[in-house]
Scaffold this active site. Structure first.
Site, mmCIF file in Angstrom:
data_model
loop_
_atom_site.group_PDB
_atom_site.id
_atom_site.type_symbol
_atom_site.label_atom_id
_atom_site.label_comp_id
_atom_site.label_asym_id
_atom_site.label_seq_id
_atom_site.Cartn_x
_atom_site.Cartn_y
_atom_site.Cartn_z
ATOM 1 N N HIS A 71 0.327 -0.986 0.265
ATOM 2 C CA HIS A 71 0.093 -0.125 0.047
ATOM 3 C C HIS A 71 1.303 0.902 -0.122
ATOM 4 O O HIS A 71 2.426 1.209 -0.313
ATOM 5 C CB HIS A 71 -1.010 -0.106 1.042
ATOM 6 C CG HIS A 71 -0.279 -0.119 2.602
ATOM 7 N ND1 HIS A 71 0.831 -0.836 3.134
ATOM 8 C CD2 HIS A 71 -0.634 0.997 3.572
ATOM 9 C CE1 HIS A 71 0.844 -0.758 4.120
ATOM 10 N NE2 HIS A 71 0.104 0.826 4.698
ATOM 11 N N ASP A 84 5.649 4.939 5.788
ATOM 12 C CA ASP A 84 7.072 3.691 6.262
ATOM 13 C C ASP A 84 6.207 2.226 4.888
ATOM 14 O O ASP A 84 7.153 1.672 5.743
ATOM 15 C CB ASP A 84 6.091 3.285 7.221
ATOM 16 C CG ASP A 84 4.565 2.666 7.889
ATOM 17 O OD1 ASP A 84 3.653 2.906 6.777
ATOM 18 O OD2 ASP A 84 4.550 2.167 8.169
ATOM 19 N N HIS A 85 6.041 2.408 4.101
ATOM 20 C CA HIS A 85 6.483 1.185 3.346
ATOM 21 C C HIS A 85 6.619 1.752 1.179
ATOM 22 O O HIS A 85 7.031 0.399 0.669
ATOM 23 C CB HIS A 85 4.794 0.794 2.522
ATOM 24 C CG HIS A 85 4.501 0.152 3.594
ATOM 25 N ND1 HIS A 85 4.086 -1.250 4.201
ATOM 26 C CD2 HIS A 85 3.757 0.718 5.042
ATOM 27 C CE1 HIS A 85 3.878 -1.735 5.558
ATOM 28 N NE2 HIS A 85 3.517 -0.747 6.280
ATOM 29 N N ASP A 142 -0.429 -3.926 5.966
ATOM 30 C CA ASP A 142 -1.191 -3.376 7.137
ATOM 31 C C ASP A 142 -2.590 -4.018 7.069
ATOM 32 O O ASP A 142 -3.660 -3.398 5.778
ATOM 33 C CB ASP A 142 -1.111 -2.117 7.220
ATOM 34 C CG ASP A 142 0.403 -1.632 7.494
ATOM 35 O OD1 ASP A 142 1.608 -2.613 8.119
ATOM 36 O OD2 ASP A 142 0.554 -0.395 7.563
ATOM 37 N N HIS A 186 6.604 -4.979 11.827
ATOM 38 C CA HIS A 186 5.466 -4.121 11.658
ATOM 39 C C HIS A 186 5.771 -3.688 13.348
ATOM 40 O O HIS A 186 5.029 -3.790 13.540
ATOM 41 C CB HIS A 186 4.093 -4.231 10.889
ATOM 42 C CG HIS A 186 3.537 -3.179 10.286
ATOM 43 N ND1 HIS A 186 3.177 -2.400 10.900
ATOM 44 C CD2 HIS A 186 4.642 -2.022 9.047
ATOM 45 C CE1 HIS A 186 2.593 -1.154 10.767
ATOM 46 N NE2 HIS A 186 3.360 -0.820 9.462
#
Length: 314
Positions: free
Chosen positions: A63, A67-68, A211, A269
């Site tokens: 996504h 942070d990804h 997530d 995570h």
């Protein structure tokens, strides 16, 4: 096949955990590796490993939260300087291509190799003679996907003594039999590959979840998987916060692995709110539901060997 974690933190980097990224190393299978997510400073993390950016063949983005993905422009740019010439395929949600292209244009970045973009839709997103990769949408606060990587069955072992008994000489004919081809000997005898090889071996199944709240699609992606990689941004005592923010707890990750009948659970995570002294309790709670749970750290590496997942010592 090896799995190495380059970033296991949530939201923003901390002293102990960088933001999300992991590598599926397929060096023996296809001479490349696949990257899943690419948080800020992923290329810095790579410097502490044996990974060569030019070997990255595919990048799968779950996504578009920072942070990804914030490590992507830098890594892709550096790959040009590090001898990357082969095509790189990037799979991601709608908007990823436009965001990267804008970053390259504004910074006047020149990429020297072809990049192919695949906008993810639910279902099979990649298949060749070795692997099938499927995607399903998870339940986060923005569009987010999980991936199921299935290795197709591997050829059985050649039963050399049995082949010799049937008159097969040393040389290339043995190789053909091992590769599934039937052969005809000089005397006219037909030797069937199935008669001199063991049954095909089951390939590895790895599920990588972005997530997500506890949801049905996570279970579908993880069904009978050898390895499920699942986030745990919260713990059991803060489960209401987890749902509100589109995340899961350690206990929910364990329930997904159990209900999916998975073999191993790797939990990542992890929020910076959890100190090193808290990690043991997080693991204890997960193991009460799914005994084969592990909480991973940056640079942890696991290898699939003899139908077992083994952690490699650094």
């Amino acid at each position: 096949m090896q799995i190495q974690f380059l970033g296991t933190g949530a939201g923003m980097p901390s002293k102990l955990r960088n933001t999300s990224a992991l590598a599926l190393k397929l060096l023996e299978e296809r001479g490349t590796l696949w990257l899943f997510d690419c948080g800020e400073a992923t290329q810095h993390q790579i410097l502490h490993t044996s990974i060569r950016p030019r070997k990255i063949e595919k990048i799968f983005i779950t996504h578009l939260h920072g942070d990804h993905i914030f490590g992507l422009p830098g890594l892709l740019s550096s790959r040009s300087f590090l001898g990357g010439e082969d095509t790189l395929t990037i799979y991601g949600p709608k908007g990823l291509k436009e965001w990267l292209q804008f970053s390259f244009d504004v910074s006047n970045t020149h990429i020297t190799y072809p990049i192919e973009f695949v906008e993810i839709q639910e279902g099979v997103i990649f298949e060749d003679d070795q692997f099938i990769v499927s995607a399903l949408e998870l339940e986060h606060v923005i569009q987010c996907y999980g991936f199921r990587v299935e290795q197709k069955p591997l050829p059985g072992e050649l039963l050399i003594e049995k082949a010799r008994e049937l008159g097969v000489p040393k040389g290339p004919l043995l190789g053909k039999l091992k590769n599934g081809e039937d052969i005809t000997l000089e005397n006219g005898t037909v030797v069937l590959s199935n008669d001199v090889t063991s049954p095909p071996k089951k390939g590895l199944i790895v599920t990588v979840l972005g997530d997500t709240r506890f949801c049905e699609n996570a279970k579908l992606l993880g069904k009978n998987a050898d390895v499920v990689i699942h986030e745990a941004t919260f713990d059991h005592s803060t489960s209401s916060h987890a749902a509100n923010y589109g995340h899961s707890t350690n206990v929910e990750a364990a329930k997904i692995a159990k209900e999916a009948n998975a073999s191993n659970l790797l939990i990542n995570h992890i929020s910076a709110r959890f100190l090193p002294s808290d990690i043991h309790q997080l693991l204890v709670e997960a193991k009460e539901i799914f005994p084969n749970s592990h909480i991973v750290n940056d640079f942890d590496q696991f290898i699939w060997k003899g139908q077992q997942l083994l952690k490699e010592e650094s």
